[in-house]
Design a protein around this motif. Structure first.
Motif, PDB file in Angstrom:
ATOM      1  N   LYS A  99      -9.198  16.087   7.660  1.00  0.00           N
ATOM      2  CA  LYS A  99      -8.234  15.038   7.311  1.00  0.00           C
ATOM      3  C   LYS A  99      -6.835  15.673   7.296  1.00  0.00           C
ATOM      4  O   LYS A  99      -6.133  15.679   6.285  1.00  0.00           O
ATOM      5  CB  LYS A  99      -8.597  14.433   5.957  1.00  0.00           C
ATOM      6  CG  LYS A  99      -8.166  12.991   5.830  1.00  0.00           C
ATOM      7  CD  LYS A  99      -8.918  12.284   4.735  1.00  0.00           C
ATOM      8  CE  LYS A  99      -8.243  11.006   4.323  1.00  0.00           C
ATOM      9  NZ  LYS A  99      -8.142   9.996   5.376  1.00  0.00           N
ATOM     10  N   GLY A 152     -13.391   2.137   5.133  1.00  0.00           N
ATOM     11  CA  GLY A 152     -12.588   3.269   4.672  1.00  0.00           C
ATOM     12  C   GLY A 152     -12.109   3.035   3.262  1.00  0.00           C
ATOM     13  O   GLY A 152     -12.209   1.915   2.746  1.00  0.00           O
ATOM     14  N   THR A 153     -11.588   4.076   2.662  1.00  0.00           N
ATOM     15  CA  THR A 153     -11.120   3.961   1.275  1.00  0.00           C
ATOM     16  C   THR A 153      -9.958   2.987   1.186  1.00  0.00           C
ATOM     17  O   THR A 153      -9.994   2.035   0.404  1.00  0.00           O
ATOM     18  CB  THR A 153     -10.709   5.351   0.749  1.00  0.00           C
ATOM     19  OG1 THR A 153     -11.860   6.179   0.788  1.00  0.00           O
ATOM     20  CG2 THR A 153     -10.180   5.266  -0.675  1.00  0.00           C
ATOM     21  N   ALA A 154      -8.929   3.220   1.998  1.00  0.00           N
ATOM     22  CA  ALA A 154      -7.778   2.314   1.973  1.00  0.00           C
ATOM     23  C   ALA A 154      -8.164   0.964   2.576  1.00  0.00           C
ATOM     24  O   ALA A 154      -7.855  -0.092   2.039  1.00  0.00           O
ATOM     25  CB  ALA A 154      -6.615   2.930   2.747  1.00  0.00           C
ATOM     26  N   ALA A 155      -8.897   1.023   3.684  1.00  0.00           N
ATOM     27  CA  ALA A 155      -9.237  -0.198   4.433  1.00  0.00           C
ATOM     28  C   ALA A 155     -10.303  -1.050   3.731  1.00  0.00           C
ATOM     29  O   ALA A 155     -10.431  -2.229   4.037  1.00  0.00           O
ATOM     30  CB  ALA A 155      -9.753   0.195   5.816  1.00  0.00           C
ATOM     31  N   TYR A 199      -4.832   4.070  -5.866  1.00  0.00           N
ATOM     32  CA  TYR A 199      -5.112   4.971  -4.753  1.00  0.00           C
ATOM     33  C   TYR A 199      -4.675   6.378  -5.153  1.00  0.00           C
ATOM     34  O   TYR A 199      -3.589   6.571  -5.714  1.00  0.00           O
ATOM     35  CB  TYR A 199      -4.354   4.509  -3.501  1.00  0.00           C
ATOM     36  CG  TYR A 199      -4.666   5.333  -2.268  1.00  0.00           C
ATOM     37  CD1 TYR A 199      -5.879   5.196  -1.618  1.00  0.00           C
ATOM     38  CD2 TYR A 199      -3.744   6.242  -1.765  1.00  0.00           C
ATOM     39  CE1 TYR A 199      -6.175   5.952  -0.492  1.00  0.00           C
ATOM     40  CE2 TYR A 199      -4.027   6.997  -0.639  1.00  0.00           C
ATOM     41  CZ  TYR A 199      -5.246   6.845  -0.005  1.00  0.00           C
ATOM     42  OH  TYR A 199      -5.542   7.598   1.110  1.00  0.00           O
ATOM     43  N   ALA A 212      -7.598   4.518  10.867  1.00  0.00           N
ATOM     44  CA  ALA A 212      -7.614   4.822   9.432  1.00  0.00           C
ATOM     45  C   ALA A 212      -8.917   4.388   8.780  1.00  0.00           C
ATOM     46  O   ALA A 212      -8.961   4.128   7.578  1.00  0.00           O
ATOM     47  CB  ALA A 212      -6.425   4.133   8.747  1.00  0.00           C
ATOM     48  N   GLY A 223      -8.081  10.863   0.308  1.00  0.00           N
ATOM     49  CA  GLY A 223      -7.756   9.533  -0.197  1.00  0.00           C
ATOM     50  C   GLY A 223      -8.971   9.021  -0.956  1.00  0.00           C
ATOM     51  O   GLY A 223     -10.075   9.001  -0.411  1.00  0.00           O
ATOM     52  N   TYR A 232      -5.038  -2.595   2.194  1.00  0.00           N
ATOM     53  CA  TYR A 232      -4.303  -1.891   3.248  1.00  0.00           C
ATOM     54  C   TYR A 232      -4.100  -2.840   4.424  1.00  0.00           C
ATOM     55  O   TYR A 232      -3.005  -2.931   4.979  1.00  0.00           O
ATOM     56  CB  TYR A 232      -5.116  -0.669   3.678  1.00  0.00           C
ATOM     57  CG  TYR A 232      -4.400   0.249   4.627  1.00  0.00           C
ATOM     58  CD1 TYR A 232      -3.325   1.017   4.193  1.00  0.00           C
ATOM     59  CD2 TYR A 232      -4.811   0.373   5.941  1.00  0.00           C
ATOM     60  CE1 TYR A 232      -2.672   1.886   5.057  1.00  0.00           C
ATOM     61  CE2 TYR A 232      -4.170   1.241   6.815  1.00  0.00           C
ATOM     62  CZ  TYR A 232      -3.102   1.992   6.373  1.00  0.00           C
ATOM     63  OH  TYR A 232      -2.461   2.850   7.232  1.00  0.00           O
ATOM     64  N   TYR A 257      -2.932  12.397  12.211  1.00  0.00           N
ATOM     65  CA  TYR A 257      -2.247  11.112  11.995  1.00  0.00           C
ATOM     66  C   TYR A 257      -0.930  11.087  12.769  1.00  0.00           C
ATOM     67  O   TYR A 257      -0.568  10.076  13.368  1.00  0.00           O
ATOM     68  CB  TYR A 257      -2.066  10.873  10.485  1.00  0.00           C
ATOM     69  CG  TYR A 257      -3.426  10.755   9.812  1.00  0.00           C
ATOM     70  CD1 TYR A 257      -4.012   9.509   9.626  1.00  0.00           C
ATOM     71  CD2 TYR A 257      -4.149  11.881   9.440  1.00  0.00           C
ATOM     72  CE1 TYR A 257      -5.286   9.398   9.071  1.00  0.00           C
ATOM     73  CE2 TYR A 257      -5.425  11.785   8.889  1.00  0.00           C
ATOM     74  CZ  TYR A 257      -5.979  10.529   8.712  1.00  0.00           C
ATOM     75  OH  TYR A 257      -7.239  10.415   8.178  1.00  0.00           O
ATOM     76  N   PHE A 284       0.830  -1.219   0.000  1.00  0.00           N
ATOM     77  CA  PHE A 284       0.000   0.000   0.000  1.00  0.00           C
ATOM     78  C   PHE A 284       0.858   1.259   0.000  1.00  0.00           C
ATOM     79  O   PHE A 284       1.639   1.488   0.928  1.00  0.00           O
ATOM     80  CB  PHE A 284      -0.946   0.032   1.204  1.00  0.00           C
ATOM     81  CG  PHE A 284      -1.879   1.205   1.145  1.00  0.00           C
ATOM     82  CD1 PHE A 284      -3.089   1.104   0.484  1.00  0.00           C
ATOM     83  CD2 PHE A 284      -1.514   2.420   1.693  1.00  0.00           C
ATOM     84  CE1 PHE A 284      -3.932   2.206   0.369  1.00  0.00           C
ATOM     85  CE2 PHE A 284      -2.345   3.530   1.589  1.00  0.00           C
ATOM     86  CZ  PHE A 284      -3.557   3.419   0.926  1.00  0.00           C
ATOM     87  N   PHE A 294      -4.976  16.168   3.669  1.00  0.00           N
ATOM     88  CA  PHE A 294      -4.979  15.328   2.460  1.00  0.00           C
ATOM     89  C   PHE A 294      -6.329  14.671   2.253  1.00  0.00           C
ATOM     90  O   PHE A 294      -7.222  14.759   3.088  1.00  0.00           O
ATOM     91  CB  PHE A 294      -3.870  14.277   2.554  1.00  0.00           C
ATOM     92  CG  PHE A 294      -4.042  13.257   3.647  1.00  0.00           C
ATOM     93  CD1 PHE A 294      -4.628  12.027   3.392  1.00  0.00           C
ATOM     94  CD2 PHE A 294      -3.626  13.520   4.958  1.00  0.00           C
ATOM     95  CE1 PHE A 294      -4.783  11.079   4.400  1.00  0.00           C
ATOM     96  CE2 PHE A 294      -3.780  12.581   5.964  1.00  0.00           C
ATOM     97  CZ  PHE A 294      -4.360  11.357   5.679  1.00  0.00           C
ATOM     98  N   ARG A 309      -3.987  10.280  -3.910  1.00  0.00           N
ATOM     99  CA  ARG A 309      -3.671  11.058  -2.709  1.00  0.00           C
ATOM    100  C   ARG A 309      -3.491  12.541  -3.064  1.00  0.00           C
ATOM    101  O   ARG A 309      -2.397  12.986  -3.383  1.00  0.00           O
ATOM    102  CB  ARG A 309      -2.404  10.469  -2.068  1.00  0.00           C
ATOM    103  CG  ARG A 309      -1.774  11.270  -0.927  1.00  0.00           C
ATOM    104  CD  ARG A 309      -2.740  11.614   0.168  1.00  0.00           C
ATOM    105  NE  ARG A 309      -3.322  10.477   0.867  1.00  0.00           N
ATOM    106  CZ  ARG A 309      -2.784   9.827   1.898  1.00  0.00           C
ATOM    107  NH1 ARG A 309      -1.598  10.183   2.356  1.00  0.00           N
ATOM    108  NH2 ARG A 309      -3.435   8.843   2.475  1.00  0.00           N
TER     109      ARG A 309
HETATM  110  C1  COI Z   1      -7.745   6.476   3.307  1.00  0.00           C
HETATM  111  O1  COI Z   1      -8.435   5.482   3.466  1.00  0.00           O
HETATM  112  O2  COI Z   1      -7.760   7.128   2.259  1.00  0.00           O
HETATM  113  C2  COI Z   1      -6.862   6.954   4.342  1.00  0.00           C
HETATM  114  O3  COI Z   1      -6.577   8.097   4.349  1.00  0.00           O
HETATM  115  C3  COI Z   1      -6.322   6.016   5.310  1.00  0.00           C
HETATM  116  C4  COI Z   1      -4.875   6.163   5.394  1.00  0.00           C
HETATM  117  C5  COI Z   1      -4.347   7.128   6.309  1.00  0.00           C
HETATM  118  C6  COI Z   1      -4.002   5.280   4.656  1.00  0.00           C
END
Ligand code: COI
Ligand code: PLP
Length: 354
Positions: A195, A300-303, A138, A234, A74, A170, A200, A27, A72, A140
Motif C-alpha cells: 500500500k 474496500g475500507t473507504a469504499a 477513518y 481504491a 486505512g 467515499y 496511487y 471523505f 500507508f 490513516r
Molecule cells: C482505503 O480504503 O483505506 C483506501 O486506502 C482507499 C483510499 C486510497 C482512499
C-alpha cells in the motif's frame, strides 16, 4: 487491550469538535484534534507521542520527497449503539503494514505497537467518531523516510504518523467504470500488493483521463496484455456470476484487501459458492451480456461495498442489473454494518474494543 506503549500525551487546548459540521463530512477533509507521531532512529522506534493535529517541520531534503519511500494503511473505528468505540480488524492492517514496509525496504512496526498507537489516538478523540448511518472514523497510519540525503538508498530514519478523520461514504453514487487497457497500475515482480504511495501517484493520470471520458473509476487489468481483471483504483472488485461470488485471486499486483477477506468469509459462512481465481475481461463482458453476471461491486475500507452500475470495455458500455436489487452485495453491506455498529453478534471477533 494490552496497554504497554509509553506515549507522551499533549492535549489540545482548543478542540475543533464543536465547530465541525458532521452533516458535510465528505471523505478525508476533516481531521480530529490529535495525531500520533513516532520516530525510527538508531534502529529503534521511539518518541511515541500524541499531540495536537498540526504541521510537521521537515527538511526539504528528506528522501520521501525525492524517492517516494512511503506507504500507508486505512482502517475504521465505529461507535456502537451502546456508545462503545470499536476498531475493525486492526491486526489485519498491522500485518499488511509490515508487508508494505518490507517491500519498500522500510522498518517494520511491532503489530501491538501499531494497534496500541491507533487505539490510544481513537480513545483520546473518541467523541469525534460519528454515529450516523454510513459514517465512521477513518484511520490513516503512514510511514515515510526522513534522512536528508540525496543518494538513492533506503533511509536510516523514518516517521510513523497516524491521523484520524470523521468520514461519510467515499463513493456517493453507483459507479460507472472503465476497464483499463492502455495503462497499468502494477506489474509482476513490482509492488502492487504494497500500500505504497507510488501506486496511487501512478494511477492519478490514467484515472483523470477516464474521468474526462465520464467514468468514476478504473478497473485495472494485468500489465502484460490487459486481459485479466485485477482491482479498482481504491478497492478490490467482485462479481456474482451464476450465483457464485467470484473475485480475482491475489498476487503481487493486487492489494490483498481486508474488506475482501471479510466479504469472502461471510459468503462462505452463508454457504454461497466462492471462487478466488483469474477472471478474464472476456468472461466479464460475456457474463454481463448474457445476464449471467448479476452483480459487480467494489470492496474496500473507504469504499465499503460500492455498487457498479456500468462497465465499459474498449468504448462499449455494458449495463449491470439495478444495484438496488442486488441480493448479495446489499446483504453483505447490511451485515458488515450491523457487525460494526454492534447490532449483531461479532462471531468472527473482528471488532477491537477501545
Ligand atoms: C482505503 O480504503 O483505506 C483506501 O486506502 C482507499 C483510499 C486510497 C482512499
Ligand atoms: N485495492 C486498493 C488499490 C485500495 O486502495 C484498497 C483500499 O484500501 C483496497 C484494494 C481495499 O483494501 P481494504 O479492504 O483493506 O481497505
Amino acid at each position: 487491550m494490552i496497554d504497554t506503549l509509553d506515549i507522551r500525551i499533549t492535549r489540545t487546548s482548543a478542540s475543533r469538535l464543536a465547530n465541525t459540521d458532521f452533516n458535510n463530512l465528505g471523505f478525508g477533509k476533516i481531521f480530529t484534534d490529535h495525531m500520533f507521531v513516532a520516530d525510527y532512529v538508531d534502529g529503534q522506534w521511539k518518541n511515541f507521542q500524541i499531540m495536537p493535529y498540526g504541521e510537521l517541520a521537515l527538511s526539504p531534503a528528506i528522501s520521501v520527497f525525492h524517492y517516494g519511500q512511503a506507504f500507508f494503511e486505512g482502517l475504521k473505528a465505529f461507535k456502537q449503539a451502546d456508545g462503545k468505540a470499536i476498531i475493525f480488524r486492526p491486526y489485519k492492517n498491522a500485518e499488511r503494514f509490515n508487508k508494505s514496509a518490507e517491500r519498500m525496504s522500510m522498518p517494520e512496526l511491532p503489530e501491538d505497537t501499531f494497534v496500541q498507537s491507533i487505539a490510544a489516538l481513537v480513545d483520546i478523540d473518541r467523541h469525534w467518531i460519528p454515529s450516523e448511518k454510513g459514517q465512521s472514523l477513518y484511520i490513516r497510519p503512514f510511514m515515510f523516510a526522513t534522512d536528508p540525503v540525496l543518494g538513492v538508498q533506503p533511509s536510516s530514519t523514518y516517521k510513523y504518523v497516524v491521523l484520524t478523520s470523521p468520514v461519510a461514504s467515499y463513493f456517493t453514487k453507483n459507479l460507472k467504470v472503465k476497464i483499463e487497457t492502455k495503462y497499468s497500475r502494477a506489474s509482476e515482480g513490482g509492488f502492487g500488493f504494497a500500500k505504497c504511495s507510488g501506486n496511487y501517484a501512478g494511477s492519478l493520470f490514467p484515472t483523470r483521463e477516464a474521468v474526462k471520458e465520464g467514468f468514476d473509476q478504473l478497473i485495472w487489468t494485468d500489465s502484460r496484455d490487459h486481459q485479466y481483471i485485477e482491482e479498482l483504483g481504491a478497492a478490490n472488485v467482485m462479481f456474482v456470476l451464476d450465483g457464485t461470488l467470484i473475485t480475482p485471486s491475489t498476487r503481487d499486483t493486487i492489494l490483498k484487501g481486508i474488506t475482501r477477506d471479510s466479504v469472502l468469509t461471510l459468503a462462505r459462512e452463508w454457504g454461497i459458492p466462492v471462487e478466488e481465481r483469474r477472471i478474464s475481461v472476456a468472461e466479464v463482458v460475456e457474463g454481463i451480456k448474457k445476464g449471467k453476471i448479476t452483480e459487480a461491486f467494489g470492496v474496500g475500507t473507504a469504499a465499503t461495498i460500492a455498487p457498479i452500475a456500468e462497465i465499459s470495455h474498449e468504448g462499449v458500455p455494458y449495463t449491470l442489473p439495478d444495484p438496488a436489487k442486488a441480493e448479495f452485495s446489499n446483504k453483505v453491506l447490511k451485515t458488515l454494518n450491523e457487525l460494526r455498529y454492534g447490532l449483531v453478534e461479532d462471531q468472527f471477533e473482528w471488532n477491537y474494543t477501545v
